[in-house]
Enzyme design. Structure first.
Site, PDB file in Angstrom:
ATOM      1  N   THR A 103       0.807  -1.233   0.000  1.00 16.95           N
ATOM      2  CA  THR A 103       0.000   0.000   0.000  1.00 16.95           C
ATOM      3  C   THR A 103       0.843   1.288   0.000  1.00 16.95           C
ATOM      4  O   THR A 103       0.748   2.091  -0.924  1.00 16.95           O
ATOM      5  CB  THR A 103      -0.949  -0.005   1.209  1.00 16.95           C
ATOM      6  OG1 THR A 103      -0.182  -0.221   2.390  1.00 16.95           O
ATOM      7  CG2 THR A 103      -1.973  -1.130   1.077  1.00 16.95           C
ATOM      8  N   LYS A 140       8.534  -3.708  12.262  1.00 14.12           N
ATOM      9  CA  LYS A 140       8.260  -5.132  12.084  1.00 14.12           C
ATOM     10  C   LYS A 140       9.442  -5.937  12.644  1.00 14.12           C
ATOM     11  O   LYS A 140       9.539  -6.120  13.839  1.00 14.12           O
ATOM     12  CB  LYS A 140       8.039  -5.466  10.610  1.00 14.12           C
ATOM     13  CG  LYS A 140       6.988  -4.715   9.763  1.00 14.12           C
ATOM     14  CD  LYS A 140       6.036  -3.811  10.343  1.00 14.12           C
ATOM     15  CE  LYS A 140       4.990  -3.205   9.424  1.00 14.12           C
ATOM     16  NZ  LYS A 140       5.317  -2.610   8.171  1.00 14.12           N
TER      17      LYS A 140
HETATM   18  C1  LIG Z   1       4.681  -1.737   7.112  1.00 13.31           C
HETATM   19  C2  LIG Z   1       5.255  -1.893   5.791  1.00 13.31           C
HETATM   20  C3  LIG Z   1       5.796  -0.808   5.089  1.00 13.31           C
HETATM   21  C4  LIG Z   1       5.695   0.624   5.574  1.00 13.31           C
HETATM   22  O1  LIG Z   1       6.325   0.833   6.770  1.00 13.31           O
HETATM   23  P1  LIG Z   1       5.752   1.826   7.895  1.00 13.31           P
HETATM   24  O2  LIG Z   1       6.756   1.711   8.982  1.00 13.31           O
HETATM   25  O3  LIG Z   1       4.383   1.341   8.281  1.00 13.31           O
HETATM   26  O4  LIG Z   1       5.711   3.190   7.300  1.00 13.31           O
HETATM   27  C5  LIG Z   1       6.390  -1.069   3.873  1.00 13.31           C
HETATM   28  N1  LIG Z   1       6.440  -2.309   3.350  1.00 13.31           N
HETATM   29  C6  LIG Z   1       5.911  -3.367   3.987  1.00 13.31           C
HETATM   30  C7  LIG Z   1       5.996  -4.713   3.367  1.00 13.31           C
HETATM   31  C8  LIG Z   1       5.298  -3.197   5.214  1.00 13.31           C
HETATM   32  O5  LIG Z   1       4.755  -4.247   5.828  1.00 13.31           O
END
Ligand SMILES: *Cc1c(COP(=O)(O)O)cnc(C)c1O
Length: 463
Positions: free
Chosen positions: A131, A264
């Site tokens: 997204t 993450k």
């Molecule tokens: C969460 C995510 C992002 C964006 O990172 P944010 O820290 O939420 O701005 C980009 N790519 C993937 C695959 C993600 O899961």
């Protein structure tokens, strides 16, 4: 009740609990009111009204005592914080890129790299869209082109590397638009929207080879790359003896730069970075970050946040941690499979993805089956999940029509080191309950639609 004798030896979480945060249970009546007030969008619920929060694994991690101790060592100098240098040296050690630009989170890095590399009219091929990544590519004037293998769009395919790039699709695009119109190939490891599915080392190498042949860069979305590396160790021939840390570094070595959401893999609550090998691009990025995020040695983060990320890198590569992390997701997924609830196979790294298209097959995609299913699970038990289907896919910027993705999913996303196996049991039982009563569920209609990344704030009414 008699318990059957185990047929295998179990693993357990390689940590014990030092601090607890109480959970609140609510009545069904309370939840019906809460979801209505939230426009049937789980993103608009108050966290206080949630029992078990499986909305996302982003920034919802539990930090270790080692990370919390690091928080007290935050060097909050405006410039040249020692925590920046710790983060930089650990990034080099674990990811292997030359230069680091910290950002407040992943999308900050996506913004900067997209603005630097993409010109209006360019095409950016990638192994399925994400997204925020695609949003920034489009804002820079680019068009995203999906070049993931077909199996990724099929929830029942058990291909071990559903995150792989289809090299023929990639070559076809290069032939069609010319390498000059492709500033980079956007490779994610793992692929979130496909169900947390990994890319293989062999495929990554092949992408590198093809890219080099045509003079195209490869940019990695490294958000969950350590989880990808773990899958490579488990599933790819010749990789069982390698360390996961070594696999991660090798994976990164086939790419030119990486955007990272520390929220993450890095086991923190906020943070991200852009990592780059090319000095010229680094120079531009370091300049640009000052405009949008903060000085190049903090990028919108406190010193303590950078310290927690640096320490998170040291913890994420531990293989007993990874086994428990991926094992917990697998436990939940396996339970649902045993009960014949349709989910995306194989079970992904960070989440179990419910196949809402199959579960609510009587609801057409324009009536938002996944959005509906997430709302129903919340009403049943207070477990919060999220939509990954037609709402998340948004509208085509050219035609203004809904994009109709093949995958219409509900993501049950597991935060790292936060919940126990008992929480997985309660969640599986709730999903089963909703599944068994699926026939009486009706769809939704969208009554408010924001222009950008609509899934975060859209509102719905019951039909
Ligand atoms: C969460 C995510 C992002 C964006 O990172 P944010 O820290 O939420 O701005 C980009 N790519 C993937 C695959 C993600 O899961």
């Amino acid at each position: 009740m008699a318990y059957p004798k185990p047929t295998r030896r179990s693993w357990a979480e390689p940590f014990k609990i030092k601090v607890v945060e109480p959970l609140k249970t609510t009545s069904r009546q309370h939840r019906v009111k809460a979801i209505e007030e939230a426009g049937h969008n789980t993103f608009l619920l108050r966290s206080e009204d949630v029992y078990i929060d499986f909305l996302t694994d982003s920034g919802t991690n539990a930090m270790s005592d080692y990370q919390w101790a690091g928080m007290m060592l935050g060097d909050e100098a405006y410039a040249g914080s020692k925590n920046f240098y710790h983060l930089e040296s650990n990034m080099r050690k674990y990811y292997g890129y030359k230069y680091l630009v910290p950002t407040h989170q992943g999308r900050g890095a996506e913004h900067i790299i997209s603005q630097i590399l993409i010109k209006p009219g360019d095409f950016i091929p990638g192994n399925m869209y994400f997204t925020t990544t695609r949003e920034h590519q489009e804002r820079a004037g680019g068009t995203f082109v999906d070049i993931i293998i077909d199996e990724a769009h099929d929830p029942d395919s058990t291909h071990p590397f559903k995150g792989n790039v289809d090299l023929q699709k990639l070559e076809g695009l290069i032939k069609k638009v010319g390498a000059k119109k492709i500033p980079y190939i956007s490779v994610a490891a793992t692929v979130n929207m496909a169900g947390g599915q990994p890319i293989s080392m062999e495929n990554m190498k092949a992408v590198r080879k093809l890219a080099t042949k045509h003079g195209i860069r490869v940019i990695l979305d490294a958000t969950r790359a350590i989880e990808n590396a773990y899958f490579i160790k488990l599933r790819e021939k010749g990789c069982q003896k390698k360390s996961v840390a070594g696999i991660l570094k090798e994976l990164c070595s086939y790419t030119d730069a990486a955007t990272m959401s520390g929220k993450k893999d890095l086991l923190v609550n906020i943070g991200g970075f852009l990592a780059i090998n090319d000095e010229k691009i680094f120079d531009e990025a370091r300049n640009m970050v000052v405009v949008f995020e903060g000085l190049h040695t903090y990028g919108g983060l406190a010193g303590r946040d950078m310290e927690a990320m640096a320490r998170g890198m040291e913890e994420m590569v531990k293989e007993d941690y990874l086994r428990a992390r991926i094992g917990q997701v697998e436990y939940l997924g396996q339970k649902l499979m045993d009960w014949e609830v349709p989910i995306v196979k194989p079970i992904g790294g960070h989440a179990v993805f419910l196949d809402a298209r199959r579960i609510l097959e009587h609801i057409p995609q324009d009536k938002f089956p996944a959005q509906t299913l997430a709302a129903e699970i919340y009403i049943d038990s207070g477990v919060r999940t999220m939509e990954r289907g037609i709402v998340s896919a948004g509208r085509d910027p050219k035609t203004g029509e809904h994009r109709h993705p093949k995958l219409e999913l509900v993501r049950v996303t597991i935060p790292r080191r936060v919940y126990t196996q008992a929480h997985m049991d309660v969640t599986a039982e709730s999903v089963l309950e909703v599944h068994e009563n699926r026939k009486r569920i009706k769809g939704l209609k969208m009554v408010y639609e924001p222009k950008y990344l609509r899934f975060f704030q859209a509102r719905f009414d019951r039909i």
